[in-house]
Structures are given as structure tokens and as C-alpha cells.
Design a protein around this motif. Structure first.
Motif, short mmCIF file in Angstrom:
data_model
loop_
_atom_site.label_atom_id
_atom_site.label_comp_id
_atom_site.label_asym_id
_atom_site.label_seq_id
_atom_site.Cartn_x
_atom_site.Cartn_y
_atom_site.Cartn_z
N ARG A 27 0.83 -1.20 0.00
CA ARG A 27 0.00 0.00 0.00
C ARG A 27 0.87 1.25 0.00
NH1 ARG A 27 -4.59 0.78 4.39
NH2 ARG A 27 -2.84 0.15 5.66
N ARG A 28 1.93 1.24 0.78
CA ARG A 28 2.85 2.37 0.81
C ARG A 28 3.50 2.55 -0.55
NH1 ARG A 28 8.37 3.25 1.91
NH2 ARG A 28 8.71 5.32 2.73
N GLY A 128 9.47 16.46 -2.47
CA GLY A 128 8.02 16.53 -2.63
C GLY A 128 7.34 17.27 -1.51
N ALA A 129 7.75 17.00 -0.28
CA ALA A 129 7.14 17.67 0.87
C ALA A 129 7.44 19.17 0.86
CB ALA A 129 7.62 17.04 2.17
N LEU A 130 8.69 19.52 0.60
CA LEU A 130 9.06 20.94 0.61
C LEU A 130 8.47 21.70 -0.57
CD1 LEU A 130 12.79 20.67 1.74
CD2 LEU A 130 10.83 21.47 3.08
N SER A 131 8.54 21.12 -1.77
CA SER A 131 7.99 21.84 -2.92
C SER A 131 6.47 21.94 -2.83
CB SER A 131 8.42 21.18 -4.23
OG SER A 131 7.84 19.90 -4.39
N GLY A 132 5.82 20.91 -2.31
CA GLY A 132 4.38 20.99 -2.12
C GLY A 132 4.00 22.00 -1.06
N LEU A 159 -2.35 19.30 0.43
CA LEU A 159 -2.17 19.05 1.86
C LEU A 159 -1.98 17.56 2.14
CD1 LEU A 159 -4.74 21.44 3.58
CD2 LEU A 159 -2.28 21.36 3.99
N LEU A 160 -2.78 16.72 1.47
CA LEU A 160 -2.66 15.27 1.68
C LEU A 160 -1.29 14.75 1.23
CD1 LEU A 160 -6.21 14.02 0.63
CD2 LEU A 160 -5.18 13.95 2.91
N VAL A 161 -0.81 15.22 0.09
CA VAL A 161 0.49 14.78 -0.41
C VAL A 161 1.59 15.23 0.54
CG1 VAL A 161 2.20 15.09 -2.25
CG2 VAL A 161 -0.18 14.59 -2.83
N VAL A 162 1.56 16.49 0.96
CA VAL A 162 2.59 17.01 1.87
C VAL A 162 2.54 16.26 3.20
CG1 VAL A 162 3.31 19.04 3.20
CG2 VAL A 162 2.73 19.28 0.79
N ALA A 163 1.35 16.05 3.73
CA ALA A 163 1.22 15.33 5.00
C ALA A 163 1.70 13.88 4.86
CB ALA A 163 -0.23 15.35 5.48
N TYR A 164 1.32 13.21 3.78
CA TYR A 164 1.74 11.82 3.59
C TYR A 164 3.26 11.73 3.49
CZ TYR A 164 2.18 7.12 1.81
OH TYR A 164 2.54 5.81 1.66
N LEU A 165 3.87 12.59 2.69
CA LEU A 165 5.32 12.55 2.55
C LEU A 165 6.01 12.91 3.87
CD1 LEU A 165 5.77 14.05 -1.03
CD2 LEU A 165 5.90 11.64 -0.32
N GLY A 166 5.43 13.86 4.62
CA GLY A 166 5.98 14.21 5.92
C GLY A 166 5.93 13.04 6.89
N VAL A 167 4.83 12.31 6.90
CA VAL A 167 4.70 11.13 7.76
C VAL A 167 5.72 10.06 7.33
CG1 VAL A 167 3.18 9.18 8.33
CG2 VAL A 167 2.32 11.53 8.44
N GLN A 168 5.90 9.88 6.03
CA GLN A 168 6.87 8.89 5.56
C GLN A 168 8.29 9.27 5.98
OE1 GLN A 168 5.85 5.96 4.39
NE2 GLN A 168 3.86 6.92 4.78
N GLN A 174 12.38 7.43 12.28
CA GLN A 174 12.20 6.54 13.43
C GLN A 174 12.90 5.20 13.19
OE1 GLN A 174 10.86 7.57 16.29
NE2 GLN A 174 10.62 9.53 15.27
N VAL A 175 12.77 4.66 11.99
CA VAL A 175 13.44 3.40 11.65
C VAL A 175 14.95 3.57 11.71
CG1 VAL A 175 13.87 1.76 9.76
CG2 VAL A 175 11.54 2.49 10.28
N HIS A 176 15.43 4.70 11.19
CA HIS A 176 16.88 4.97 11.21
C HIS A 176 17.40 5.04 12.65
CE1 HIS A 176 20.74 6.57 10.01
NE2 HIS A 176 20.58 7.57 10.87
#
Length: 184
Positions: A27-28, A128-132, A159-168, A174-176
Motif C-alpha cells: 500500500r505504501r 516533494g514535501a518541501l515543494s508541495g 495538503l494530503l500529499v505534503v502530510a503523507y510525505l511528511g509522515v513517511q 524513526q526506523v533509522h
């Protein structure tokens, strides 16, 4: 570092990255690839628009705009025809090299972002997050000045794209940190 070491490290990185891509939840991956396709489409459309505008640079754009207004039987004093005439005048006064540079930069950024998102590269999520996020103030202003359902959809989509990329990006961090903590 010898050239052979560099090649070995690149091969190891590519193998690790390919393994991570296979392990990524589907899904991701589908979501990132949908955003990548959207960004690629924006880049291709911008390229087509820039080529179209450049093909008109050696014409009287005001006359072309008036022809278009007449063909659609629009009132030349209306809001949209006046805006078309205004931008025809602006384009007539624009340096074509500046237009080419801006278009090339925009298209390059969109296509690079699409490539990076397709292959789940962190720099593409940042891009993507910054340009959006750069567009958000302009989209909010446009919505406040000219409220319309299409403005709401564009703002919500961005907003959805920026939020999604920010969460990713947050999850990647967190994984790092978790991996760095387990190695000590």
C-alpha cells in the motif's frame, strides 16, 4: 578509497535498496508510485505548455488571445477574457530565455521527484514535501480571494500529499534511529 571499493559499495547499496523495495508494504509503495505518476504528469504537462507558449512567442499574442476570445464567443470585458489578455501582454514582455529556464527547472524538479518517489528515495520525499509546502500559502490565498470548489480540491490534495510525505519522512527517521540504537 579505490575505484573498485566505490563500485563494490554502490553494488551493495543497490542490492540493499532493491531488498528494501521488495520488503516495502504494497500500500505504501502504491501510494508513493501514485504520487510519482501525478508528479510526472505535472512535469510532462508543464513541458507541453512551455513548448506551446514558446511556439507563440513570435506572434502577436494579444491578437491570438482576441481570436480565441472571439472563437469561444466570450465577452472581452469579462473576467477570464481580461485575464487572458493581461497574460498575453505579460508574455509578450517576457524574456524567452527566462521562460525557458523557469520551465526547464520546473519540469526537471517534477520529473526528478517522480523518479525518486517511484524508487522510494528519501531525498524525493523531502523534495516533494518541501515543494508541495511552498504552494500552500498561495493556494490558501487563492481560496480566500476566489473561493471555488476546485480551489478547495487542489488545496486538500496538496495538503494530503505534503502530510503523507511528511509522515513517511518521520517514519523513515524513526526506523533509522531504531536501527542506529540496535547497533550500539
Amino acid at each position: 578509497m579505490a575505484a573498485g571499493d566505490i563500485v563494490t559499495r554502490i553494488a551493495e547499496f543497490n542490492a540493499r535498496h532493491a531488498e528494501e523495495m521488495r520488503a516495502m508494504p504494497s500500500r505504501r509503495r502504491r501510494t508513493l508510485r501514485a504520487i510519482a505518476i501525478f508528479e510526472a504528469v505535472k512535469g510532462v504537462l508543464a513541458l507541453a505548455g512551455a513548448i506551446g507558449l514558446l511556439s507563440l512567442l513570435h506572434h502577436d499574442l494579444r491578437h491570438v488571445a482576441l481570436e480565441v476570445i472571439g472563437w469561444f464567443k466570450l465577452n472581452p470585458a469579462g473576467q477570464h477574457p481580461m485575464m487572458l489578455l493581461h497574460y498575453a501582454d505579460v508574455l509578450n514582455q517576457t524574456n524567452p530565455y527566462a521562460l525557458i529556464g523557469l520551465a526547464a527547472g520546473y519540469v526537471s524538479i517534477r520529473l526528478a521527484e517522480a523518479y525518486g518517489l517511484w524508487f522510494d528515495l528519501a531525498w524525493a520525499e523531502w523534495l516533494g514535501a518541501l515543494s508541495g509546502a511552498l504552494y500552500l500559502p498561495f493556494e490558501i490565498h487563492h481560496l480566500l480571494v476566489h473561493p471555488h470548489w476546485s480551489s478547495v480540491l487542489i488545496l486538500l490534495g496538496n495538503l494530503l500529499v505534503v502530510a503523507y510525505l511528511g509522515v513517511q519522512l518521520w517514519r523513515r527517521r524513526q526506523v533509522h534511529h531504531a536501527m542506529a540504537g540496535s547497533q550500539t
